[in-house]
Design a protein around this motif. Structure first.
Motif, PDB file in Angstrom:
ATOM      1  N   ALA A 294      17.019  -3.956  16.061  1.00 59.67           N
ATOM      2  CA  ALA A 294      17.568  -4.334  14.754  1.00 59.67           C
ATOM      3  C   ALA A 294      17.441  -3.177  13.766  1.00 59.67           C
ATOM      4  O   ALA A 294      16.324  -2.757  13.439  1.00 59.67           O
ATOM      5  N   PRO A 295      18.566  -2.636  13.268  1.00 61.64           N
ATOM      6  CA  PRO A 295      18.480  -1.532  12.307  1.00 61.64           C
ATOM      7  C   PRO A 295      18.074  -2.026  10.924  1.00 61.64           C
ATOM      8  O   PRO A 295      18.244  -3.196  10.592  1.00 61.64           O
ATOM      9  N   GLY A 296      17.550  -1.129  10.137  1.00 57.36           N
ATOM     10  CA  GLY A 296      17.337  -1.436   8.736  1.00 57.36           C
ATOM     11  C   GLY A 296      18.606  -1.155   7.959  1.00 57.36           C
ATOM     12  O   GLY A 296      19.507  -0.451   8.435  1.00 57.36           O
ATOM     13  N   MET A 297      18.695  -1.704   6.751  1.00 58.91           N
ATOM     14  CA  MET A 297      19.872  -1.478   5.908  1.00 58.91           C
ATOM     15  C   MET A 297      19.430  -1.221   4.469  1.00 58.91           C
ATOM     16  O   MET A 297      18.562  -1.915   3.942  1.00 58.91           O
ATOM     17  N   TRP A 298      20.062  -0.220   3.869  1.00 59.47           N
ATOM     18  CA  TRP A 298      19.806   0.168   2.469  1.00 59.47           C
ATOM     19  C   TRP A 298      21.087  -0.123   1.700  1.00 59.47           C
ATOM     20  O   TRP A 298      22.138   0.455   1.988  1.00 59.47           O
ATOM     21  N   ILE A 299      21.014  -1.032   0.738  1.00 55.41           N
ATOM     22  CA  ILE A 299      22.213  -1.467   0.022  1.00 55.41           C
ATOM     23  C   ILE A 299      21.992  -1.311  -1.470  1.00 55.41           C
ATOM     24  O   ILE A 299      21.063  -1.900  -2.043  1.00 55.41           O
ATOM     25  N   LYS A 300      22.851  -0.532  -2.117  1.00 54.28           N
ATOM     26  CA  LYS A 300      22.780  -0.355  -3.575  1.00 54.28           C
ATOM     27  C   LYS A 300      23.748  -1.344  -4.218  1.00 54.28           C
ATOM     28  O   LYS A 300      24.937  -1.381  -3.885  1.00 54.28           O
TER      29      LYS A 300
ATOM     30  N   TYR B   9       7.510   1.628  10.972  1.00 51.93           N
ATOM     31  CA  TYR B   9       8.260   2.857  11.249  1.00 51.93           C
ATOM     32  C   TYR B   9       9.339   3.079  10.191  1.00 51.93           C
ATOM     33  O   TYR B   9       9.480   4.186   9.647  1.00 51.93           O
ATOM     34  N   LEU B  10      10.111   2.033   9.897  1.00 51.80           N
ATOM     35  CA  LEU B  10      11.187   2.172   8.919  1.00 51.80           C
ATOM     36  C   LEU B  10      10.657   2.498   7.526  1.00 51.80           C
ATOM     37  O   LEU B  10      11.230   3.316   6.810  1.00 51.80           O
ATOM     38  N   ILE B  11       9.561   1.864   7.139  1.00 55.08           N
ATOM     39  CA  ILE B  11       8.980   2.137   5.820  1.00 55.08           C
ATOM     40  C   ILE B  11       8.556   3.592   5.713  1.00 55.08           C
ATOM     41  O   ILE B  11       8.895   4.299   4.751  1.00 55.08           O
ATOM     42  N   THR B  12       7.806   4.067   6.680  1.00 57.04           N
ATOM     43  CA  THR B  12       7.240   5.417   6.581  1.00 57.04           C
ATOM     44  C   THR B  12       8.267   6.520   6.827  1.00 57.04           C
ATOM     45  O   THR B  12       8.225   7.574   6.175  1.00 57.04           O
ATOM     46  N   GLU B  13       9.213   6.288   7.751  1.00 61.98           N
ATOM     47  CA  GLU B  13      10.139   7.351   8.141  1.00 61.98           C
ATOM     48  C   GLU B  13      11.484   7.302   7.413  1.00 61.98           C
ATOM     49  O   GLU B  13      12.174   8.321   7.327  1.00 61.98           O
ATOM     50  N   GLU B  14      11.869   6.133   6.917  1.00 63.90           N
ATOM     51  CA  GLU B  14      13.184   5.996   6.302  1.00 63.90           C
ATOM     52  C   GLU B  14      13.123   5.576   4.829  1.00 63.90           C
ATOM     53  O   GLU B  14      13.725   6.206   3.961  1.00 63.90           O
ATOM     54  N   VAL B  15      12.399   4.504   4.552  1.00 62.06           N
ATOM     55  CA  VAL B  15      12.456   3.904   3.215  1.00 62.06           C
ATOM     56  C   VAL B  15      11.713   4.736   2.179  1.00 62.06           C
ATOM     57  O   VAL B  15      12.273   5.070   1.117  1.00 62.06           O
TER      58      VAL B  15
ATOM     59  N   LYS C 272       0.828  -1.213   0.000  1.00 58.33           N
ATOM     60  CA  LYS C 272       0.000   0.000   0.000  1.00 58.33           C
ATOM     61  C   LYS C 272       0.860   1.260   0.000  1.00 58.33           C
ATOM     62  O   LYS C 272       0.577   2.225  -0.719  1.00 58.33           O
ATOM     63  N   GLU C 273       1.911   1.251   0.819  1.00 63.16           N
ATOM     64  CA  GLU C 273       2.757   2.438   0.901  1.00 63.16           C
ATOM     65  C   GLU C 273       3.534   2.679  -0.390  1.00 63.16           C
ATOM     66  O   GLU C 273       3.704   3.819  -0.827  1.00 63.16           O
ATOM     67  N   LEU C 274       4.001   1.617  -1.022  1.00 63.29           N
ATOM     68  CA  LEU C 274       4.706   1.759  -2.296  1.00 63.29           C
ATOM     69  C   LEU C 274       3.766   2.267  -3.386  1.00 63.29           C
ATOM     70  O   LEU C 274       4.139   3.112  -4.207  1.00 63.29           O
TER      71      LEU C 274
ATOM     72  N   LYS D 215      28.822  -2.175   3.421  1.00 68.33           N
ATOM     73  CA  LYS D 215      28.365  -1.434   2.234  1.00 68.33           C
ATOM     74  C   LYS D 215      26.998  -0.782   2.446  1.00 68.33           C
ATOM     75  O   LYS D 215      26.515  -0.068   1.565  1.00 68.33           O
ATOM     76  N   ALA D 216      26.365  -1.052   3.581  1.00 67.33           N
ATOM     77  CA  ALA D 216      24.989  -0.606   3.791  1.00 67.33           C
ATOM     78  C   ALA D 216      24.908   0.795   4.372  1.00 67.33           C
ATOM     79  O   ALA D 216      25.770   1.216   5.153  1.00 67.33           O
ATOM     80  N   THR D 217      23.858   1.503   3.992  1.00 67.46           N
ATOM     81  CA  THR D 217      23.458   2.713   4.693  1.00 67.46           C
ATOM     82  C   THR D 217      22.508   2.279   5.793  1.00 67.46           C
ATOM     83  O   THR D 217      21.503   1.607   5.533  1.00 67.46           O
ATOM     84  N   VAL D 218      22.816   2.634   7.033  1.00 68.73           N
ATOM     85  CA  VAL D 218      22.009   2.187   8.171  1.00 68.73           C
ATOM     86  C   VAL D 218      20.734   3.024   8.271  1.00 68.73           C
ATOM     87  O   VAL D 218      20.774   4.263   8.187  1.00 68.73           O
ATOM     88  N   LEU D 219      19.610   2.337   8.422  1.00 70.18           N
ATOM     89  CA  LEU D 219      18.318   2.987   8.637  1.00 70.18           C
ATOM     90  C   LEU D 219      17.999   2.865  10.120  1.00 70.18           C
ATOM     91  O   LEU D 219      17.729   1.769  10.613  1.00 70.18           O
ATOM     92  N   HIS D 220      18.049   3.949  10.826  1.00 62.68           N
ATOM     93  CA  HIS D 220      17.935   3.923  12.280  1.00 62.68           C
ATOM     94  C   HIS D 220      16.534   3.491  12.713  1.00 62.68           C
ATOM     95  O   HIS D 220      15.539   4.079  12.298  1.00 62.68           O
TER      96      HIS D 220
END
Length: 415
Positions: free
Chosen positions: A135-141, A159-165, A27-29, A124-129
């Motif tokens: 457990a942190p989230g991770m964004w990896i290109k 929280y991670l989807i709405t505030e970070e991703v 839904k969020e995507l 290699k990840a960008t940490v998603l606080h």
């Protein structure tokens, strides 16, 4: 722009936990113009996870992964991601400080080494606080694909989807606009409805698609359009919506996001200051239950007589015994009498009555299983509608309830 959701966990595959995460992410995507190509669920198994990641990387722009990031031995996602990206884990001091602070604040037990391991992330990840958990989230290109790893705990993932991703996707990707418009119809089955709007559907623009979403007593029609030009897309969706309404406007009672039929009926009774009673046989008081479950029902609903046994129809509702002997307890005549008598008894403007054979046996009538009569009494008339609803008991009851509400809606709407 396409995304794939990968959920990790044996508990999802054995039905122990229902996957609500994928629905939320989808839904969020969709709100930001990212279409979900596929949802894949895999076990806590390294080879399955690797295979899913490899397959997804070949077909989508973003891969969103949930689950397997906890401190226990079966949480293997981070180590599997290291193998997939040929990477190593490094300690993130900000995450470690956050984990230690959470333990200090919410736990009376000392922090363990396994908990400190939560601060290990891919280099290699960008940490998603993740302020909601450890457990942190991770964004990896990786080449042309972005991989996002998140914990499977629903409130942490949300929280991670709405505030970070979502903010990062908006910032880094050019996305088309996706618009959905859904109409809720009643009283016409999917195949009959498809035949009725066939010519219109065949002539929809190529960038607009139609989906049929049937349920008991109603069909949702969803128009979905995709375009880089938002204003042009909105105009096209509106034009096609008007064409659809001109064809089947008489069976459309609402749009997606609006209330269910019983809520719409309740609002109409309240607005028009009309009153209602029910006399139920095979539905066993379920119509009254639905009505009284809504706030404010006391303003218009007077009460119900659950006349499950034939003798209650005669002794309480006053249905003549001769009428039942002549036409059967499951008949148009009895349904009309039930509606008319409960309307008079409880002094209401409208009344619903149900009599039928939901099965599995025929009971006090020789009517075939699935035979249903729904009586409606209004301020000016009383009538009954016959329905043949199949042989599965629960389905018969629920379809009859939906039909009764549909009939009531049409009558109160025109009052």
């Amino acid at each position: 722009m396409l995304a794939e959701i990968i959920t990790i966990g044996d508990e999802l595959l054995i039905g122990q936990v229902i996957d609500t995460n994928s629905a939320f992410i989808g839904k969020e995507l969709n709100k930001i113009g990212v279409a979900v190509y596929q949802i894949t669920s895999v076990q806590d198994n390294k080879q399955q996870i690797l295979s899913a990641l490899n397959d997804a990387s070949k077909r989508v722009d973003i891969v969103l992964i949930t689950g397997g990031l906890g401190p226990t031995k079966d949480d293997i996602t981070k180590h599997t991601l290291c193998e997939f990206f040929n990477d190593t884990l490094v300690q993130n001091n900000k995450v470690l400080a956050h984990v230690e602070e959470l333990f200090k604040k919410f736990s009376d037990k000392p922090i363990l080494d396994v908990n400190r391991q939560q601060a290990k992330v891919l280099s290699k990840a960008t940490v998603l606080h993740n302020i909601k958990g450890t457990a942190p989230g991770m964004w990896i290109k990786n080449k042309d694909t972005v991989f996002v790893s998140m914990p499977g705990v629903p409130f942490e993932m949300r929280y991670l989807i709405t505030e970070e991703v979502i903010p990062r996707i908006i910032k880094e990707f050019k996305r088309p606009h996706i618009i959905h418009k859904t109409f809720i119809t009643y009283g016409v089955g999917e195949s009959a409805l498809a035949a009725q709007i066939s010519d219109w559907e065949d002539n929809l623009p190529k960038f607009i698609k139609l989906a049929y979403l049937p349920s008991l007593g109603s069909v949702r029609l969803r128009l979905s359009g995709t375009s880089l030009n938002k204003s042009s897309l909105e105009k096209s969706i509106e034009e096609e919506s008007l064409k659809l309404k001109s064809l089947i406007g008489d069976i459309i009672y609402g749009d997606e996001g609006e209330d269910e039929l019983e809520v719409v009926v309740a609002k109409l009774f309240t607005e028009k200051r009309k009153t209602l009673a029910t006399a139920e046989s095979f539905t066993g008081g379920k119509i009254a239950e639905i009505i009284t479950s809504m706030p404010g029902a006391s303003a218009y609903f007077k009460g119900s007589v659950v006349s499950y046994a034939t003798e209650v129809k005669t002794t309480v509702l006053g249905v003549p015994e001769d009428l039942i002997k002549t036409y059967s307890v499951v008949s148009e005549q009895v349904a009309v009498a039930m509606a008319k008598n409960v309307q008079k008894m409880l002094k209401t403007d409208f009344a619903i009555a149900t009599t039928g054979n939901a099965g599995p046996t025929k009971g006090d009538s020789n009517a075939e299983v699935g035979t249903v009569y729904i009586g409606i009494a209004t301020p000016t008339k009383t009538f009954a509608v016959h329905q043949q609803l199949g042989g599965q008991r629960e389905r018969v009851v629920n379809k009859a309830i939906n039909k009764a509400l549909e009939l009531l809606y049409k009558e109160i709407l025109g009052c």
